[in-house]
Scaffold this active site. Structure first.
Site, mmCIF file in Angstrom:
data_model
loop_
_atom_site.group_PDB
_atom_site.id
_atom_site.type_symbol
_atom_site.label_atom_id
_atom_site.label_comp_id
_atom_site.label_asym_id
_atom_site.label_seq_id
_atom_site.Cartn_x
_atom_site.Cartn_y
_atom_site.Cartn_z
ATOM 1 N N HIS A 285 19.125 -45.939 42.997
ATOM 2 C CA HIS A 285 20.169 -46.560 42.195
ATOM 3 C C HIS A 285 19.690 -46.641 40.755
ATOM 4 O O HIS A 285 18.498 -46.846 40.516
ATOM 5 C CB HIS A 285 20.490 -47.970 42.724
ATOM 6 C CG HIS A 285 21.782 -48.493 42.217
ATOM 7 N ND1 HIS A 285 21.883 -49.152 41.019
ATOM 8 C CD2 HIS A 285 23.043 -48.407 42.719
ATOM 9 C CE1 HIS A 285 23.146 -49.459 40.814
ATOM 10 N NE2 HIS A 285 23.872 -49.012 41.823
ATOM 11 N N ASP B 58 25.803 -47.603 49.968
ATOM 12 C CA ASP B 58 26.489 -46.488 50.623
ATOM 13 C C ASP B 58 25.748 -45.980 51.848
ATOM 14 O O ASP B 58 26.314 -45.276 52.678
ATOM 15 C CB ASP B 58 26.693 -45.338 49.634
ATOM 16 C CG ASP B 58 27.673 -45.729 48.561
ATOM 17 O OD1 ASP B 58 28.689 -46.339 48.912
ATOM 18 O OD2 ASP B 58 27.416 -45.446 47.383
HETATM 19 N N1 CMC Z 1 16.562 -38.525 46.685
HETATM 20 C C1 CMC Z 1 15.443 -37.977 46.184
HETATM 21 N N2 CMC Z 1 14.959 -38.220 44.944
HETATM 22 C C2 CMC Z 1 15.660 -39.077 44.192
HETATM 23 C C3 CMC Z 1 16.834 -39.697 44.646
HETATM 24 C C4 CMC Z 1 17.281 -39.406 45.946
HETATM 25 N N3 CMC Z 1 18.382 -39.963 46.440
HETATM 26 N N4 CMC Z 1 17.332 -40.505 43.671
HETATM 27 C C5 CMC Z 1 16.499 -40.384 42.633
HETATM 28 N N5 CMC Z 1 15.486 -39.532 42.947
HETATM 29 C C6 CMC Z 1 14.334 -39.181 42.095
HETATM 30 C C7 CMC Z 1 14.697 -38.110 41.086
HETATM 31 O O1 CMC Z 1 14.490 -36.819 41.591
HETATM 32 C C8 CMC Z 1 13.770 -38.454 39.949
HETATM 33 O O2 CMC Z 1 12.484 -37.986 40.282
HETATM 34 P P1 CMC Z 1 11.426 -37.530 39.143
HETATM 35 O O3 CMC Z 1 11.322 -38.679 38.187
HETATM 36 O O4 CMC Z 1 10.168 -37.259 39.908
HETATM 37 O O5 CMC Z 1 12.034 -36.314 38.507
HETATM 38 C C9 CMC Z 1 13.724 -39.978 39.977
HETATM 39 O O6 CMC Z 1 13.991 -40.345 41.333
HETATM 40 C C10 CMC Z 1 14.742 -40.650 39.068
HETATM 41 O O7 CMC Z 1 15.998 -40.052 39.337
HETATM 42 P P2 CMC Z 1 17.207 -40.093 38.317
HETATM 43 O O8 CMC Z 1 18.251 -39.134 38.784
HETATM 44 O O9 CMC Z 1 16.714 -39.953 36.912
HETATM 45 O O10 CMC Z 1 17.673 -41.581 38.497
HETATM 46 P P3 CMC Z 1 19.075 -42.126 38.186
HETATM 47 O O11 CMC Z 1 18.915 -43.534 37.848
HETATM 48 O O12 CMC Z 1 19.800 -41.271 37.211
HETATM 49 O O13 CMC Z 1 19.792 -41.912 39.626
HETATM 50 C C11 CMC Z 1 21.293 -42.029 41.361
HETATM 51 C C12 CMC Z 1 20.560 -42.801 40.279
HETATM 52 C C13 CMC Z 1 22.084 -43.019 42.191
HETATM 53 C C14 CMC Z 1 22.254 -41.026 40.716
HETATM 54 C C15 CMC Z 1 20.272 -41.259 42.268
HETATM 55 O O14 CMC Z 1 19.346 -42.176 42.839
HETATM 56 C C16 CMC Z 1 20.940 -40.427 43.338
HETATM 57 O O15 CMC Z 1 21.332 -39.294 43.076
HETATM 58 N N6 CMC Z 1 21.073 -40.979 44.598
HETATM 59 C C17 CMC Z 1 21.793 -40.306 45.661
HETATM 60 C C18 CMC Z 1 23.301 -40.539 45.514
HETATM 61 C C19 CMC Z 1 23.699 -41.946 45.880
HETATM 62 O O16 CMC Z 1 23.311 -42.501 46.905
HETATM 63 N N7 CMC Z 1 24.542 -42.555 45.020
HETATM 64 C C20 CMC Z 1 25.106 -43.896 45.273
HETATM 65 C C21 CMC Z 1 24.633 -44.902 44.281
HETATM 66 S S1 CMC Z 1 25.049 -46.575 44.790
HETATM 67 C C22 CMC Z 1 26.774 -46.626 44.692
HETATM 68 C C23 CMC Z 1 27.231 -46.832 43.313
HETATM 69 O O17 CMC Z 1 27.017 -47.948 42.794
HETATM 70 O O18 CMC Z 1 27.834 -45.915 42.737
#
Ligand code: CMC
Length: 426
Positions: free
Chosen positions: A304, A361
């Site tokens: 998240h 989720d």
């Molecule tokens: N699986 C594997 N690696 C992950 C994941 C994941 N689900 N989420 C983040 N990471 C890693 C990412 O690869 C990165 O690694 P590194 O720093 O080594 O390159 C690091 O964690 C940070 O990721 P980010 O994409 O920069 O983080 P963010 O804050 O932009 O991402 C997120 C938040 C929700 C988009 C992401 O965690 C994700 O894609 N999760 C899966 C989709 C999901 O479950 N979304 C629902 C969110 S909760 C409902 C809502 O409120 O909308």
């Protein structure tokens, strides 16, 4: 004395006000940055940018805290109803008995959808994604109801109308995709019970509303009711800032919610688990894929932007899911996989180091499946739940006398000036 933050740039010192929120969070007000220094900020994904002052929802991602208008989500999930929580978010206080009654009466009065709108539902292809249908129908409402004037009474009527009709429209789209007759709302049923009845009742198979199922839906919607400046809410505020009409602003938020990184994740989680189950894959394999930087695959339902600990909503919904499955005596192989996946991921160094925990989720799909909601309607369920939050946030922007058109800057990285070349000389 006003506290300030100093910025030293090219030997000159500039001062900017330091803003402190009611929970002590601090921000630099850079409103005069460009004027004073000629600089703008660059913050892709807005991870460090506060886009507004807001008194609606407080989140602490490090401690796993979520409060609506100051009240912890745990208390609301246990003691409140979705309708009461909606009132709280939109109006800023818990309703008195009288206020709650009036609100419920208005919701009931507004629950029918104009009969002329039926043709829209009939003409969407049967395989349409219900999120596309719902967001289109919300935009279409604008054509059926007059332009909103800035009058409190009318505003209340408009927001109540949308809250009520969205629920009816979601169930209508479900019935139309199945080719079944629609079920109209009933005045003797509560908001959640009415939804269940409109979804599942049929002339040949009456639906009996189970109190635990109703309570589960109530809690599911309360947990989703607001989440401060997330992608869809920021979209609602962005579109609203251009003074687009209310329905268009909310519909834009719905489209933003659809994405799998945001509200679409609940559908994506179940699809991921179902695929794993179908292909008899191993949990370890998909965890390894999620960690592999050469593979774009992510573990859906994990991570998240704000929570760097267990999502407080996930804790509540996990307990709720366990109870519901027990009560309904449902044995869901996907739940077993989810439990295994959670255990493997939570003990894996990559997930620990990256602070990746299950989000709401991850478990919400299991609850929705147990209720009987089809997978492609999961994000619609999220949208109905998020609606009071979008409305409250839209209203806060609308009521702000200092409200401005939202319009970020960019850092241009394209060509410097070059000249047009006629086509035969290229
Ligand atoms: N699986 C594997 N690696 C992950 C994941 C994941 N689900 N989420 C983040 N990471 C890693 C990412 O690869 C990165 O690694 P590194 O720093 O080594 O390159 C690091 O964690 C940070 O990721 P980010 O994409 O920069 O983080 P963010 O804050 O932009 O991402 C997120 C938040 C929700 C988009 C992401 O965690 C994700 O894609 N999760 C899966 C989709 C999901 O479950 N979304 C629902 C969110 S909760 C409902 C809502 O409120 O909308």
């Amino acid at each position: 004395m006003e506290k300030t933050v100093q910025l030293i740039y090219e030997g000159k010192t500039y001062e900017f006000p330091l803003i402190t929120g009611s929970e002590g969070e601090k921000a630099i007000d850079i409103g005069s940055l460009r004027k004073q220094t000629g600089l703008v900020t660059l913050d892709p994904g807005y991870a460090n940018t506060g886009s507004c002052l807001s008194a609606i929802t407080f989140m602490d991602g490090e401690k796993g805290i979520l409060r609506y208008r100051g009240i912890p989500i745990e208390e609301l999930a246990e003691k409140s109803s979705f309708v009461e929580t909606s009132f709280l978010l939109i109006n800023g206080h818990l309703p008195s008995r009288e206020e709650l009654k009036n609100f419920s009466v208005m919701l009931n009065d507004q629950s029918l959808v104009h009969e002329d709108m039926k043709v829209f539902f009939q003409n969407f292809p049967r395989a349409s994604h219900p999120m596309g249908t719902l967001s289109s129908m919300v935009t279409a409402l604008r054509s059926f109801y007059p332009e909103l004037q800035n009058v409190e009474e009318e505003l209340n009527m408009t927001v109540t109308r949308l809250l009520s009709k969205v629920r009816t429209m979601a169930t209508m789209s479900y019935k139309f995709t199945r080719g079944h007759t629609i079920v109209y709302p009933r005045p003797d049923l509560s908001y959640c019970a009415n939804f269940l009845n409109m979804m599942f009742n049929s002339p040949v198979k009456p639906y009996v509303i189970d109190d635990d199922v109703k309570k589960a839906l109530e809690v599911f919607w309360i947990l989703h009711a607001d989440h401060e400046q997330n992608c869809s809410t920021s979209t609602v505020r962005m579109v609203g800032s251009g003074q687009a009409n209310f329905y268009a602003s909310i519909s834009a938020g719905m489209s933003a919610l659809w994405g799998p990184l945001h509200g679409g994740a609940n559908q994506a989680v179940i699809e991921m688990l179902a695929q794993l189950h179908r292909e008899k894959g191993s949990v370890k394999q998909i965890v390894a894929r999620a960690k592999d930087k050469n593979d774009p695959f992510r573990l859906m339902g994990f991570g998240h932007r704000v929570y760097k600990t267990y999502d407080p909503r996930a804790k509540i919904i996990k307990v709720l899911g366990d109870k519901l499955l027990d009560k309904l005596a449902v044995s869901d192989p996907l739940l077993d996989l989810a439990v295994e996946l959670e255990a493997v991921a939570l003990s894996d160094d990559y997930f620990i180091d990256h602070n990746l925990y299950p989000n709401v989720d991850f478990y919400s799909g299991i609850v929705l499946r147990a209720i009987g909601i089809p997978t492609n309607m999961f994000t619609v369920m999220f949208a109905i739940g998020r609606l009071p939050g979008w409305i409250a946030q839209w209203k806060e922007g609308f009521d702000d006398p200092k409200g401005k058109l939202n319009r970020p800057r960019q850092i241009y990285t394209g060509n410097n000036e070059m000249h047009y070349i006629p086509i035969d000389q290229r």
